[in-house]
Design a protein around this motif. Structure first.
Motif, short mmCIF file in Angstrom:
data_model
loop_
_atom_site.label_atom_id
_atom_site.label_comp_id
_atom_site.label_asym_id
_atom_site.label_seq_id
_atom_site.Cartn_x
_atom_site.Cartn_y
_atom_site.Cartn_z
N GLU A 69 -1.45 12.21 1.64
CA GLU A 69 -1.15 12.06 2.81
C GLU A 69 -0.30 11.12 3.74
O GLU A 69 1.44 11.18 3.80
CB GLU A 69 -2.23 12.86 3.83
N ALA A 70 -0.56 9.42 2.93
CA ALA A 70 0.66 8.48 3.71
C ALA A 70 1.27 8.16 2.65
O ALA A 70 2.44 8.36 3.08
CB ALA A 70 -0.59 7.09 3.31
N TRP A 73 3.89 11.12 3.99
CA TRP A 73 4.53 10.55 5.38
C TRP A 73 5.49 9.08 5.11
O TRP A 73 6.77 8.94 5.06
CB TRP A 73 3.14 9.66 6.23
N LEU A 74 5.20 8.48 3.83
CA LEU A 74 5.88 7.07 3.69
C LEU A 74 7.09 7.82 2.70
O LEU A 74 8.44 7.18 2.59
CB LEU A 74 5.63 5.92 2.51
N LEU A 77 10.08 8.61 5.80
CA LEU A 77 9.75 7.26 5.99
C LEU A 77 11.40 6.87 4.78
O LEU A 77 12.28 6.99 5.78
CB LEU A 77 9.13 6.74 6.47
N GLU A 84 6.31 10.91 12.59
CA GLU A 84 5.25 11.16 12.65
C GLU A 84 4.17 10.68 11.64
O GLU A 84 3.75 10.85 10.65
CB GLU A 84 5.14 11.62 13.90
N GLN A 85 3.75 9.35 12.21
CA GLN A 85 2.31 8.70 11.51
C GLN A 85 1.45 10.48 11.36
O GLN A 85 0.84 10.85 12.51
CB GLN A 85 1.40 8.29 11.13
N GLU A 87 -1.90 12.03 11.83
CA GLU A 87 -3.24 12.21 12.12
C GLU A 87 -4.54 12.08 11.51
O GLU A 87 -4.63 12.47 10.37
CB GLU A 87 -3.71 14.03 12.55
N CYS A 88 -5.02 10.90 11.42
CA CYS A 88 -6.09 10.48 10.52
C CYS A 88 -7.26 11.59 11.19
O CYS A 88 -7.44 12.20 12.23
CB CYS A 88 -7.01 8.81 11.19
#
Length: 90
Positions: A69-70, A73-74, A77, A84-85, A87-88
């Motif tokens: 997931e991280a 997202w990265l 970016l 958007e970051q 959701e944890c």
């Protein structure tokens, strides 16, 4: 504030050679080296403290992102997307 420091002859010689090559004083070389070291170590300590706080928060609430997931997202970016970051979750 004046501070003295003992250096072995080899290191003194290396500093002097570098100072001559850079057209700077040995004092300037040493001051810059110490400043760079302190800034690097302050950043390292800040990173360490952030990691400890994140670990403590995770232990308290279990919220996290998976590495996949991280990474996704990265990647967005890095590609210039306005992502958007995520959701944890527990």
């Amino acid at each position: 504030m004046a501070t003295s420091i003992k250096l072995d002859d080899e290191l003194k010689s290396r500093i002097q050679h570098l100072a001559e090559a850079r057209h700077r004083s040995a004092h300037w070389i040493m001051r810059e080296a110490i400043r760079d070291y302190v800034e690097r170590e302050e950043k390292r300590e800040s990173f360490r403290q952030d990691a400890l706080r994140a670990w403590e928060a995770y232990q308290e609430n279990g919220l996290h992102l998976t590495s996949e997931e991280a990474d996704a997202w990265l990647d967005k970016l890095e590609a210039g997307e306005d992502a958007e970051q995520p959701e944890c979750h527990a």
